[in-house]
Design a protein around this motif. Structure first.
Motif, PDB file in Angstrom:
ATOM      1  N   PHE A   1      13.932  42.779  99.912  1.00 47.27           N
ATOM      2  CA  PHE A   1      13.960  41.314  99.809  1.00 47.27           C
ATOM      3  C   PHE A   1      15.361  40.744  99.988  1.00 47.27           C
ATOM      4  O   PHE A   1      15.572  39.845 100.792  1.00 47.27           O
ATOM      5  N   GLY A   2      16.332  41.248  99.251  1.00 44.15           N
ATOM      6  CA  GLY A   2      17.689  40.703  99.313  1.00 44.15           C
ATOM      7  C   GLY A   2      18.344  40.910 100.664  1.00 44.15           C
ATOM      8  O   GLY A   2      19.011  40.015 101.195  1.00 44.15           O
ATOM      9  N   THR A   3      18.156  42.088 101.225  1.00 49.04           N
ATOM     10  CA  THR A   3      18.746  42.384 102.531  1.00 49.04           C
ATOM     11  C   THR A   3      18.090  41.542 103.612  1.00 49.04           C
ATOM     12  O   THR A   3      18.764  41.029 104.510  1.00 49.04           O
ATOM     13  N   THR A   4      16.780  41.371 103.512  1.00 55.60           N
ATOM     14  CA  THR A   4      16.075  40.522 104.482  1.00 55.60           C
ATOM     15  C   THR A   4      16.570  39.087 104.375  1.00 55.60           C
ATOM     16  O   THR A   4      16.832  38.437 105.396  1.00 55.60           O
ATOM     17  N   ALA A   5      16.728  38.591 103.153  1.00 61.54           N
ATOM     18  CA  ALA A   5      17.226  37.223 102.959  1.00 61.54           C
ATOM     19  C   ALA A   5      18.614  37.061 103.567  1.00 61.54           C
ATOM     20  O   ALA A   5      18.886  36.073 104.253  1.00 61.54           O
ATOM     21  N   ALA A   6      19.493  38.025 103.339  1.00 66.20           N
ATOM     22  CA  ALA A   6      20.843  37.956 103.906  1.00 66.20           C
ATOM     23  C   ALA A   6      20.792  38.017 105.434  1.00 66.20           C
ATOM     24  O   ALA A   6      21.549  37.317 106.114  1.00 66.20           O
ATOM     25  N   GLY A   7      19.900  38.843 105.973  1.00 67.16           N
ATOM     26  CA  GLY A   7      19.755  38.929 107.427  1.00 67.16           C
ATOM     27  C   GLY A   7      19.258  37.622 108.022  1.00 67.16           C
ATOM     28  O   GLY A   7      19.784  37.140 109.028  1.00 67.16           O
ATOM     29  N   LEU A   8      18.260  37.023 107.395  1.00 68.10           N
ATOM     30  CA  LEU A   8      17.750  35.736 107.889  1.00 68.10           C
ATOM     31  C   LEU A   8      18.829  34.666 107.803  1.00 68.10           C
ATOM     32  O   LEU A   8      19.005  33.876 108.734  1.00 68.10           O
ATOM     33  N   ARG A   9      19.555  34.632 106.692  1.00 68.18           N
ATOM     34  CA  ARG A   9      20.612  33.641 106.482  1.00 68.18           C
ATOM     35  C   ARG A   9      21.708  33.756 107.550  1.00 68.18           C
ATOM     36  O   ARG A   9      22.268  32.760 107.992  1.00 68.18           O
ATOM     37  N   SER A  10      21.987  34.968 107.994  1.00 66.60           N
ATOM     38  CA  SER A  10      23.082  35.182 108.940  1.00 66.60           C
ATOM     39  C   SER A  10      22.803  34.583 110.313  1.00 66.60           C
ATOM     40  O   SER A  10      23.728  34.312 111.070  1.00 66.60           O
ATOM     41  N   GLY A  11      21.523  34.428 110.648  1.00 66.16           N
ATOM     42  CA  GLY A  11      21.191  33.836 111.941  1.00 66.16           C
ATOM     43  C   GLY A  11      21.255  34.787 113.116  1.00 66.16           C
ATOM     44  O   GLY A  11      21.354  34.359 114.265  1.00 66.16           O
ATOM     45  N   VAL A  12      21.194  36.081 112.843  1.00 65.94           N
ATOM     46  CA  VAL A  12      21.147  37.076 113.917  1.00 65.94           C
ATOM     47  C   VAL A  12      19.853  37.875 113.787  1.00 65.94           C
ATOM     48  O   VAL A  12      19.268  37.942 112.705  1.00 65.94           O
ATOM     49  N   PRO A  13      19.379  38.483 114.877  1.00 62.88           N
ATOM     50  CA  PRO A  13      18.142  39.251 114.801  1.00 62.88           C
ATOM     51  C   PRO A  13      18.220  40.405 113.807  1.00 62.88           C
ATOM     52  O   PRO A  13      19.277  41.015 113.622  1.00 62.88           O
TER      53      PRO A  13
ATOM     54  N   SER B   1      14.701  48.849 120.212  1.00 66.42           N
ATOM     55  CA  SER B   1      14.676  47.652 119.358  1.00 66.42           C
ATOM     56  C   SER B   1      16.037  46.970 119.311  1.00 66.42           C
ATOM     57  O   SER B   1      16.124  45.745 119.328  1.00 66.42           O
ATOM     58  N   ILE B   2      17.102  47.757 119.251  1.00 65.95           N
ATOM     59  CA  ILE B   2      18.453  47.186 119.271  1.00 65.95           C
ATOM     60  C   ILE B   2      18.670  46.443 120.583  1.00 65.95           C
ATOM     61  O   ILE B   2      19.140  45.291 120.591  1.00 65.95           O
ATOM     62  N   THR B   3      18.324  47.070 121.678  1.00 68.57           N
ATOM     63  CA  THR B   3      18.486  46.456 122.999  1.00 68.57           C
ATOM     64  C   THR B   3      17.681  45.163 123.098  1.00 68.57           C
ATOM     65  O   THR B   3      18.176  44.146 123.585  1.00 68.57           O
ATOM     66  N   GLN B   4      16.442  45.201 122.621  1.00 66.61           N
ATOM     67  CA  GLN B   4      15.600  44.000 122.642  1.00 66.61           C
ATOM     68  C   GLN B   4      16.221  42.883 121.809  1.00 66.61           C
ATOM     69  O   GLN B   4      16.295  41.733 122.257  1.00 66.61           O
ATOM     70  N   ALA B   5      16.674  43.216 120.611  1.00 65.82           N
ATOM     71  CA  ALA B   5      17.254  42.198 119.722  1.00 65.82           C
ATOM     72  C   ALA B   5      18.485  41.543 120.347  1.00 65.82           C
ATOM     73  O   ALA B   5      18.717  40.347 120.161  1.00 65.82           O
ATOM     74  N   LEU B   6      19.249  42.304 121.089  1.00 64.57           N
ATOM     75  CA  LEU B   6      20.466  41.758 121.698  1.00 64.57           C
ATOM     76  C   LEU B   6      20.198  41.027 123.009  1.00 64.57           C
ATOM     77  O   LEU B   6      20.929  40.100 123.363  1.00 64.57           O
ATOM     78  N   ALA B   7      19.148  41.417 123.723  1.00 63.08           N
ATOM     79  CA  ALA B   7      18.890  40.844 125.047  1.00 63.08           C
ATOM     80  C   ALA B   7      17.909  39.682 125.042  1.00 63.08           C
ATOM     81  O   ALA B   7      17.931  38.858 125.959  1.00 63.08           O
TER      82      ALA B   7
ATOM     83  N   ALA C   1      23.602  41.681 115.230  1.00 62.65           N
ATOM     84  CA  ALA C   1      22.245  42.054 114.824  1.00 62.65           C
ATOM     85  C   ALA C   1      22.356  42.965 113.608  1.00 62.65           C
ATOM     86  O   ALA C   1      23.417  43.565 113.365  1.00 62.65           O
ATOM     87  N   VAL C   2      21.253  43.054 112.862  1.00 65.17           N
ATOM     88  CA  VAL C   2      21.244  43.858 111.647  1.00 65.17           C
ATOM     89  C   VAL C   2      20.044  44.796 111.675  1.00 65.17           C
ATOM     90  O   VAL C   2      18.925  44.367 111.956  1.00 65.17           O
ATOM     91  N   VAL C   3      20.290  46.064 111.391  1.00 61.60           N
ATOM     92  CA  VAL C   3      19.229  47.049 111.197  1.00 61.60           C
ATOM     93  C   VAL C   3      19.180  47.315 109.700  1.00 61.60           C
ATOM     94  O   VAL C   3      20.193  47.695 109.105  1.00 61.60           O
TER      95      VAL C   3
END
Length: 181
Positions: free
Chosen positions: A90-102, A142-148, A83-85
């Motif tokens: 824009f660029g960081t969001t794009a990289a986060g979406l591309r990675s396929g993790v919450p 939020s971290i717990t939710q993203a992982l669970a 997961a990514v916090v």
């Protein structure tokens, strides 16, 4: 760096925290670091933290489950984590979406709120937490939710796969330019 690779392979996949210079420099940098460290402890996760001074993190009690990273390509780093916090740029969001993790978005200004809402609307991350309302409890939750949340994780994986399967934009542009010559 070899020590980062050793950290990554020494246990389960960590989360990445990359909140940008607005969180990691200035008068509130130490406060932000403490919030993040406390949230990581509460969520019981390992983490790669970008941006903060390593001495500051150690002085605040960073343990061996924290890797203090300098500048790393997000497209590489985010592929290594669960997961990514991030701040919602824009660029960081794009990289986060591309990675396929919450993604957990902590916006500071302007468009970062819009990207945080898009992440939430896509179902690939929890509701964003404005920086001014961030505390260790809501970040840990939020971290717990993203992982669970298996639905969120599946949605993130699906969005990531879709983005990664798109044609290479630069190659497509070159092809179109060459066709018009």
């Amino acid at each position: 760096p070899p020590d980062l690779l050793n950290f990554l392979y020494a246990g389960g996949k960590p989360i990445a925290v990359s909140l940008g210079v607005m969180s990691t420099a200035g008068k509130k940098a130490k406060q932000g670091a403490q919030i993040v460290l406390d949230a990581i402890r509460k969520a019981k996760v390992r983490a790669v933290l970008q941006g903060w001074d390593c001495e500051t993190l150690r002085s605040l009690g960073a343990t061996s489950n924290i890797y203090c990273a300098g500048s790393l390509p997000h497209n590489w780093l985010f592929d290594q984590v669960c997961a990514v916090v991030h701040h919602g740029g824009f660029g960081t969001t794009a990289a986060g979406l591309r990675s396929g993790v919450p993604s957990i978005v902590i916006p500071h200004i302007i468009d970062q709120y819009a990207w945080g809402q898009i992440v939430f609307d896509l179902g690939v991350g929890p509701k964003f937490i404005p920086r001014g309302k961030l505390n260790s409890d809501n970040l840990a939750a939020s971290i717990t939710q993203a992982l669970a949340d298996s639905t969120m994780r599946a949605s993130a994986a699906q969005v990531g796969e879709s983005i990664r399967s798109e044609p290479d934009g630069v190659a497509q542009a070159v092809k179109l330019i060459e066709q018009s010559i």
